[in-house]
Design an enzyme around this catalytic site. Structure first.
Site, PDB file in Angstrom:
ATOM      1  N   ASN A  48      34.408   2.960  52.241  1.00 33.39           N
ATOM      2  CA  ASN A  48      33.749   3.558  53.395  1.00 33.39           C
ATOM      3  C   ASN A  48      34.934   3.703  54.401  1.00 33.39           C
ATOM      4  OD1 ASN A  48      32.210   3.064  56.141  1.00 33.39           O
ATOM      5  ND2 ASN A  48      31.429   4.614  54.874  1.00 33.39           N
ATOM      6  N   VAL A  49      34.994   5.012  55.084  1.00 33.69           N
ATOM      7  CA  VAL A  49      35.630   4.977  56.413  1.00 33.69           C
ATOM      8  C   VAL A  49      34.918   5.860  57.439  1.00 33.69           C
ATOM      9  CG1 VAL A  49      38.237   4.525  55.704  1.00 33.69           C
ATOM     10  CG2 VAL A  49      37.137   6.858  55.066  1.00 33.69           C
ATOM     11  N   ARG A  50      34.694   5.544  58.634  1.00 29.87           N
ATOM     12  CA  ARG A  50      33.962   6.161  59.401  1.00 29.87           C
ATOM     13  C   ARG A  50      34.296   6.146  60.772  1.00 29.87           C
ATOM     14  NH1 ARG A  50      32.045   1.204  57.392  1.00 29.87           N
ATOM     15  NH2 ARG A  50      31.685  -0.284  59.008  1.00 29.87           N
ATOM     16  N   HIS A  82      44.317  -7.027  46.097  1.00 33.07           N
ATOM     17  CA  HIS A  82      44.672  -7.608  47.457  1.00 33.07           C
ATOM     18  C   HIS A  82      46.004  -7.097  47.914  1.00 33.07           C
ATOM     19  CE1 HIS A  82      41.136  -9.638  48.578  1.00 33.07           C
ATOM     20  NE2 HIS A  82      40.756  -9.692  47.063  1.00 33.07           N
ATOM     21  N   GLY A  98      18.862   9.695  57.994  1.00 40.43           N
ATOM     22  CA  GLY A  98      19.668  10.427  57.254  1.00 40.43           C
ATOM     23  C   GLY A  98      19.009  10.648  55.844  1.00 40.43           C
ATOM     24  N   ARG A  99      19.663  11.507  55.165  1.00 33.76           N
ATOM     25  CA  ARG A  99      19.231  11.981  53.836  1.00 33.76           C
ATOM     26  C   ARG A  99      19.132  10.758  52.887  1.00 33.76           C
ATOM     27  NH1 ARG A  99      21.417  14.403  48.945  1.00 33.76           N
ATOM     28  NH2 ARG A  99      20.205  15.945  47.901  1.00 33.76           N
ATOM     29  N   HIS A 106      33.438  -0.112  46.013  1.00 30.88           N
ATOM     30  CA  HIS A 106      32.979   0.584  47.288  1.00 30.88           C
ATOM     31  C   HIS A 106      34.004   0.843  48.186  1.00 30.88           C
ATOM     32  CE1 HIS A 106      31.619  -0.123  51.495  1.00 30.88           C
ATOM     33  NE2 HIS A 106      30.883   0.942  51.115  1.00 30.88           N
ATOM     34  N   HIS A 166      21.172 -15.669  50.256  1.00 28.93           N
ATOM     35  CA  HIS A 166      20.115 -16.186  49.727  1.00 28.93           C
ATOM     36  C   HIS A 166      20.709 -16.498  48.319  1.00 28.93           C
ATOM     37  CE1 HIS A 166      20.148 -11.888  48.492  1.00 28.93           C
ATOM     38  NE2 HIS A 166      19.505 -12.025  47.467  1.00 28.93           N
ATOM     39  N   HIS A 186      30.392   2.989  39.672  1.00 26.66           N
ATOM     40  CA  HIS A 186      29.837   2.227  38.623  1.00 26.66           C
ATOM     41  C   HIS A 186      30.210   2.579  37.503  1.00 26.66           C
ATOM     42  CE1 HIS A 186      26.963  -0.081  41.360  1.00 26.66           C
ATOM     43  NE2 HIS A 186      26.576   1.161  41.679  1.00 26.66           N
TER      44      HIS A 186
END
Length: 309
Positions: free
Chosen positions: A110-112, A147, A261-262, A108, A177, A98
């Site tokens: 994320n890789v998992r 992109h 999780g934490r 953001h 919403h 941020h």
């Protein structure tokens, strides 16, 4: 599978990516990350790194984790009912940045990697991840760069991969919403195990490795741009959409909470300051209205903004 070669090599990659992203952020800001190692009573742990009140980032968090559990949470097994309740192992890197300047977008990534071991059946594994961009005052050149870099991450893996995962990102980061996308999208993939482990892992690495090249040039263009108090207040208002999505729809947040999780690490993605205004609408013809009218919906940005084919 925790001691097997595939899990070990994924964990090593995630640790290296953690270091690279940490170094890139600290190179442009005036403060350093707080590094916080943690352990999970049910099994596993991780390290969360959080930077607060920097000159560039109001909040930046990047965390790696490797956790174990006796029963796969519903948020991770809703597409695979055969593994519901099976023992699992999950590892990943997740970040949210941020920036302070309203002209610099939130992002953001994320890789998992997840493995489930149902009784009397072989292990079931898959990769997931992606990255997305949430500008408050979007610039066409920034969205194009974002992109184009996302497309470059996908090109070695098939001509249709970028379009497929760009569309999935638009669907996933959508607030029903509000009837709007969270931002201008990027890539999102999940339950990915095509072509075997090596191919799937290579694709996940490509997504992770392209993140800094996608985001840092945009940040460096915008982080010192002059801004007004009006723009700052709009940034805080739009951050509210980020909170709404993360707490109501985000599968990663739900997985973390459901797997015990934490909490501090799971919620480090939240912006430090945010506001909600009742029934607010942008003024016609304003820069704020342009965000709503031109960017908070699925679009083929490469073709419409850049004439890319």
């Amino acid at each position: 599978m925790s001691d097997s070669a595939p899990a070990a090599v994924v964990k090593s990659y995630l640790s290296n990516l953690h270091e690279r992203i940490t170094a890139a952020v600290e190179a442009v800001d005036t403060v350093r990350f707080r590094r916080d190692s943690w352990h999970r009573p049910e099994g596993g742990g991780g390290e969360s790194r959080v930077l607060s009140d920097g000159a560039v980032f109001e909040r930046a968090g990047v965390s790696v984790s490797h956790v174990f559990g006796a029963a796969m949470p519903a948020s991770a097994s809703n597409l695979r009912p055969e593994i519901a309740g099976a023992p699992f192992e999950a590892m990943g890197l997740s970040l949210v940045f941020h920036p302070r300047n309203p002209h610099a977008p939130t992002t953001h990534c994320n890789v998992r990697f997840l493995v489930a071991t149902p009784s009397n059946a072989p292990p079931v594994w898959w990769f997931g991840g992606g990255f997305d961009l949430t500008p408050y005052y979007p610039f066409d050149e920034d969205v194009l760069h974002w992109h184009r870099t996302a497309r470059a991450a996908c090109e070695p893996y098939g001509h249709d991969v970028y379009g497929k995962y760009k569309e999935w990102c638009d669907r996933y980061f959508f607030l029903p919403h509000r009837n709007e996308t969270r931002g201008v999208g990027g890539l999102f993939f999940d339950d990915f195990n095509e072509g075997g482990f090596e191919h799937s892992f290579a694709f996940m690495r490509s997504v992770g490795n392209h993140f800094l090249g996608a985001y840092m040039p945009i940040l460096e263009r915008r982080m010192n741009q002059p801004w007004t108090e009006r723009e700052r207040q709009f940034q805080l208002y739009r951050r509210g959409r980020y909170v709404e999505f993360n707490l109501v729809y985000d599968r990663g947040t739900l997985f973390g909470l459901q797997s015990r999780g934490r909490t501090e690490s799971i919620l480090m993605s939240m912006p430090p300051l945010v506001r909600w205004d009742y029934a607010w609408q942008p003024d016609a013809g304003s820069p704020e209205a342009r965000l709503y009218e031109e960017f908070l919906r699925p679009r083929d940005f490469l073709t419409e903004l850049g004439r890319d084919h």
